[in-house]
Design a protein around this motif. Sequence first.
Motif, PDB file in Angstrom:
ATOM      1  N   LYS A  60      15.699   7.388  11.522  1.00 37.18           N
ATOM      2  CA  LYS A  60      15.132   7.794  12.807  1.00 37.18           C
ATOM      3  C   LYS A  60      16.214   7.922  13.875  1.00 37.18           C
ATOM      4  CE  LYS A  60      10.600   5.785  11.803  1.00 37.18           C
ATOM      5  NZ  LYS A  60       9.595   4.766  12.154  1.00 37.18           N
ATOM      6  N   ARG A  61      17.184   6.992  13.858  1.00 36.58           N
ATOM      7  CA  ARG A  61      18.279   7.076  14.826  1.00 36.58           C
ATOM      8  C   ARG A  61      19.067   8.369  14.655  1.00 36.58           C
ATOM      9  NH1 ARG A  61      20.714   1.716  13.226  1.00 36.58           N
ATOM     10  NH2 ARG A  61      22.709   2.659  13.769  1.00 36.58           N
ATOM     11  N   PHE A  62      19.280   8.758  13.419  1.00 30.43           N
ATOM     12  CA  PHE A  62      20.036   9.987  13.195  1.00 30.43           C
ATOM     13  C   PHE A  62      19.272  11.199  13.704  1.00 30.43           C
ATOM     14  CE2 PHE A  62      20.894  13.767  10.657  1.00 30.43           C
ATOM     15  CZ  PHE A  62      22.236  13.964  10.982  1.00 30.43           C
ATOM     16  N   PHE A  63      18.017  11.325  13.341  1.00 32.93           N
ATOM     17  CA  PHE A  63      17.274  12.528  13.712  1.00 32.93           C
ATOM     18  C   PHE A  63      16.939  12.587  15.200  1.00 32.93           C
ATOM     19  CE2 PHE A  63      16.231  12.360   9.086  1.00 32.93           C
ATOM     20  CZ  PHE A  63      16.903  13.529   8.756  1.00 32.93           C
ATOM     21  N   ASN A  64      17.055  11.459  15.885  1.00 27.69           N
ATOM     22  CA  ASN A  64      16.851  11.457  17.330  1.00 27.69           C
ATOM     23  C   ASN A  64      18.096  11.893  18.096  1.00 27.69           C
ATOM     24  OD1 ASN A  64      14.147  10.695  17.349  1.00 27.69           O
ATOM     25  ND2 ASN A  64      14.620   8.510  17.348  1.00 27.69           N
ATOM     26  N   LEU A  65      19.207  12.102  17.386  1.00 30.73           N
ATOM     27  CA  LEU A  65      20.413  12.596  18.042  1.00 30.73           C
ATOM     28  C   LEU A  65      20.191  14.017  18.557  1.00 30.73           C
ATOM     29  CD1 LEU A  65      23.215  11.487  15.543  1.00 30.73           C
ATOM     30  CD2 LEU A  65      22.843  10.568  17.836  1.00 30.73           C
ATOM     31  N   PRO A  66      20.910  14.421  19.604  1.00 31.00           N
ATOM     32  CA  PRO A  66      20.833  15.817  20.049  1.00 31.00           C
ATOM     33  C   PRO A  66      21.268  16.756  18.928  1.00 31.00           C
ATOM     34  CG  PRO A  66      21.970  14.449  21.674  1.00 31.00           C
ATOM     35  CD  PRO A  66      21.809  13.604  20.447  1.00 31.00           C
ATOM     36  N   LEU A  67      20.696  17.935  18.909  1.00 30.61           N
ATOM     37  CA  LEU A  67      20.985  18.895  17.845  1.00 30.61           C
ATOM     38  C   LEU A  67      22.479  19.186  17.737  1.00 30.61           C
ATOM     39  CD1 LEU A  67      19.990  20.844  15.663  1.00 30.61           C
ATOM     40  CD2 LEU A  67      19.615  22.554  17.446  1.00 30.61           C
ATOM     41  N   GLY A  95       6.839  33.305  -0.390  1.00 33.44           N
ATOM     42  CA  GLY A  95       5.618  33.679   0.312  1.00 33.44           C
ATOM     43  C   GLY A  95       5.274  32.767   1.473  1.00 33.44           C
ATOM     44  N   THR A  96       6.021  31.691   1.642  1.00 31.38           N
ATOM     45  CA  THR A  96       5.844  30.815   2.800  1.00 31.38           C
ATOM     46  C   THR A  96       6.968  31.111   3.793  1.00 31.38           C
ATOM     47  OG1 THR A  96       7.215  29.035   1.894  1.00 31.38           O
ATOM     48  CG2 THR A  96       4.872  29.018   1.327  1.00 31.38           C
ATOM     49  N   GLY A  97       7.028  30.349   4.884  1.00 30.76           N
ATOM     50  CA  GLY A  97       8.158  30.448   5.789  1.00 30.76           C
ATOM     51  C   GLY A  97       9.205  29.413   5.405  1.00 30.76           C
ATOM     52  N   PRO A  98      10.449  29.547   5.908  1.00 31.53           N
ATOM     53  CA  PRO A  98      11.450  28.493   5.702  1.00 31.53           C
ATOM     54  C   PRO A  98      10.886  27.155   6.170  1.00 31.53           C
ATOM     55  CG  PRO A  98      12.496  30.437   6.608  1.00 31.53           C
ATOM     56  CD  PRO A  98      11.013  30.686   6.674  1.00 31.53           C
ATOM     57  N   GLU A  99      11.304  26.093   5.517  1.00 31.82           N
ATOM     58  CA  GLU A  99      10.587  24.831   5.620  1.00 31.82           C
ATOM     59  C   GLU A  99      10.856  24.059   6.909  1.00 31.82           C
ATOM     60  OE1 GLU A  99      10.577  24.609   0.809  1.00 31.82           O
ATOM     61  OE2 GLU A  99      12.046  23.460   1.953  1.00 31.82           O
ATOM     62  N   LEU A 100       9.792  23.412   7.373  1.00 35.90           N
ATOM     63  CA  LEU A 100       9.817  22.673   8.626  1.00 35.90           C
ATOM     64  C   LEU A 100      10.325  21.256   8.359  1.00 35.90           C
ATOM     65  CD1 LEU A 100       9.072  23.154  11.605  1.00 35.90           C
ATOM     66  CD2 LEU A 100       6.823  22.194  11.117  1.00 35.90           C
ATOM     67  N   LYS A 101      11.605  21.180   7.990  1.00 40.35           N
ATOM     68  CA  LYS A 101      12.228  19.886   7.735  1.00 40.35           C
ATOM     69  C   LYS A 101      13.710  19.980   8.075  1.00 40.35           C
ATOM     70  CE  LYS A 101      13.385  20.628   2.855  1.00 40.35           C
ATOM     71  NZ  LYS A 101      14.821  20.904   3.017  1.00 40.35           N
ATOM     72  N   GLU A 102      14.285  18.826   8.401  1.00 36.45           N
ATOM     73  CA  GLU A 102      15.728  18.702   8.562  1.00 36.45           C
ATOM     74  C   GLU A 102      16.164  17.494   7.748  1.00 36.45           C
ATOM     75  OE1 GLU A 102      16.926  17.743  12.573  1.00 36.45           O
ATOM     76  OE2 GLU A 102      15.128  16.536  12.934  1.00 36.45           O
ATOM     77  N   GLY A 103      17.432  17.476   7.352  1.00 34.44           N
ATOM     78  CA  GLY A 103      17.855  16.403   6.468  1.00 34.44           C
ATOM     79  C   GLY A 103      19.297  15.995   6.666  1.00 34.44           C
ATOM     80  N   LEU A 104      19.653  14.862   6.056  1.00 31.64           N
ATOM     81  CA  LEU A 104      21.035  14.403   5.989  1.00 31.64           C
ATOM     82  C   LEU A 104      21.326  14.063   4.532  1.00 31.64           C
ATOM     83  CD1 LEU A 104      23.712  13.564   7.327  1.00 31.64           C
ATOM     84  CD2 LEU A 104      22.738  11.270   7.653  1.00 31.64           C
ATOM     85  N   ALA A 269       3.417  16.550   9.257  1.00 27.35           N
ATOM     86  CA  ALA A 269       2.628  15.771  10.207  1.00 27.35           C
ATOM     87  C   ALA A 269       3.536  14.834  10.993  1.00 27.35           C
ATOM     88  CB  ALA A 269       1.550  14.970   9.465  1.00 27.35           C
ATOM     89  N   SER A 270       4.800  15.207  11.138  1.00 25.83           N
ATOM     90  CA  SER A 270       5.811  14.416  11.833  1.00 25.83           C
ATOM     91  C   SER A 270       6.066  13.101  11.105  1.00 25.83           C
ATOM     92  CB  SER A 270       5.415  14.143  13.281  1.00 25.83           C
ATOM     93  OG  SER A 270       6.488  13.521  13.972  1.00 25.83           O
ATOM     94  N   ALA A 271       6.914  13.159  10.074  1.00 22.82           N
ATOM     95  CA  ALA A 271       7.170  11.977   9.259  1.00 22.82           C
ATOM     96  C   ALA A 271       8.637  11.891   8.884  1.00 22.82           C
ATOM     97  CB  ALA A 271       6.310  12.018   7.996  1.00 22.82           C
ATOM     98  N   TYR A 272       9.060  10.655   8.520  1.00 22.29           N
ATOM     99  CA  TYR A 272      10.402  10.414   8.013  1.00 22.29           C
ATOM    100  C   TYR A 272      10.278   9.937   6.584  1.00 22.29           C
ATOM    101  CZ  TYR A 272      11.862  10.488  12.886  1.00 22.29           C
ATOM    102  OH  TYR A 272      12.102  10.855  14.185  1.00 22.29           O
ATOM    103  N   ARG A 273      11.171  10.454   5.731  1.00 23.16           N
ATOM    104  CA  ARG A 273      11.164  10.011   4.344  1.00 23.16           C
ATOM    105  C   ARG A 273      12.591   9.933   3.846  1.00 23.16           C
ATOM    106  NH1 ARG A 273       6.527  13.552   4.078  1.00 23.16           N
ATOM    107  NH2 ARG A 273       4.673  12.251   4.045  1.00 23.16           N
ATOM    108  N   ILE A 274      12.778   9.149   2.811  1.00 21.72           N
ATOM    109  CA  ILE A 274      14.097   9.025   2.203  1.00 21.72           C
ATOM    110  C   ILE A 274      13.930   9.246   0.714  1.00 21.72           C
ATOM    111  CG2 ILE A 274      16.073   7.525   1.818  1.00 21.72           C
ATOM    112  CD1 ILE A 274      15.193   6.013   4.374  1.00 21.72           C
TER     113      ILE A 274
END
Length: 327
Positions: A60-67, A95-104, A269-274
């Motif tokens: 969560k700390r990482f993804f809360n960093l500025p882009l 057939g979908t759009g590029p995915e609504l996720k970011e990762g490290l 649905a706005s989630a964090y996973r590892i």
Amino acid sequence: MTTPTAPPILDFSPFYGNDSEAKAKLVEEVRKCCHYNGFFQITGHRVPLELQKRVMECSKRFFNLPLEEKLQIDKNHNSFNRGYELLRSQMLEAGTGPELKEGLYIGEEIPEDHPYFLQKKLNSGPNQWPQNISDKEEFQKTTMEYYHAVFELAKDVLGVVALTLGVESSFFEPLTEGAVATMRYLHYPAQPKDEDEKLNRGIGAHTDFGCVTLLLQDEIDGLQVLDAPSGKWLDVKPTPGAYVINLGDLFMRMANDKYKSNTHRTISASAYRIAASRANPRNTPPITVQDMVTSAYKDSYGRAEKYKKELEAKKVDVGPALTAVGA
């Protein structure tokens, strides 16, 4: 007809104990899951809950960093797939759009003088760490402590799967020596309101590329597994401390398609996973693991780039919307 059910939660602790009857029951339960859809959940493992909580906070700390901070370690700046993955970089389901996720993307620390790096082995190089994150040393230490703990658990899972195939639990150990595992911190921003769900999935329907995946969810659901016989999507409800386990395409190939690498997806649905998935730079005739997984990466990331270029050709400006979601 059997009523479709979500992947069961199995007590993994008998694998470490001396109760042969309980261990045999666990092996049989895992065997059934591998035959049915390749998914199950486990509790009773050896990764401490306290460590899970610490690493989830790191995520969560990482993804809360500025882009702009995250983009300083963009994995597109290197050839070994370590660092930040920008929102909408991948597209696993056509057939979908590029995915609504970011990762490290994180892995074992492989220095630039290591043979794997020099030979340009799959996912092999030094980690790219955020420089301006709070408690930087603790972030790196906790991340790698967790990485090694889950790496060991993945080997235990392969031990149980080996028993389901009628061989010793140590059967796959030679394959894990010098293996390269990739761990990803994943963040799924909430799906924009009043927009097409199919174009705004966290991850589109896909099977995993690797051998076995271990997924730690936070308290927000969204993971769905396809029940092939019925065609229904089954929700995998988060369970505190549990890992969702699924077999990937590599293992299905190793098992001559006896076990399933099953289709799954994530509805944002706005989630964090590892997730920690295993790859191995060894040969699996008639194709190498490196070639198979590299090809899958190229397909999914290339599909997203093609989609964006087609939008640009239609003079559709997606830049500001993506920046707003990723902020």
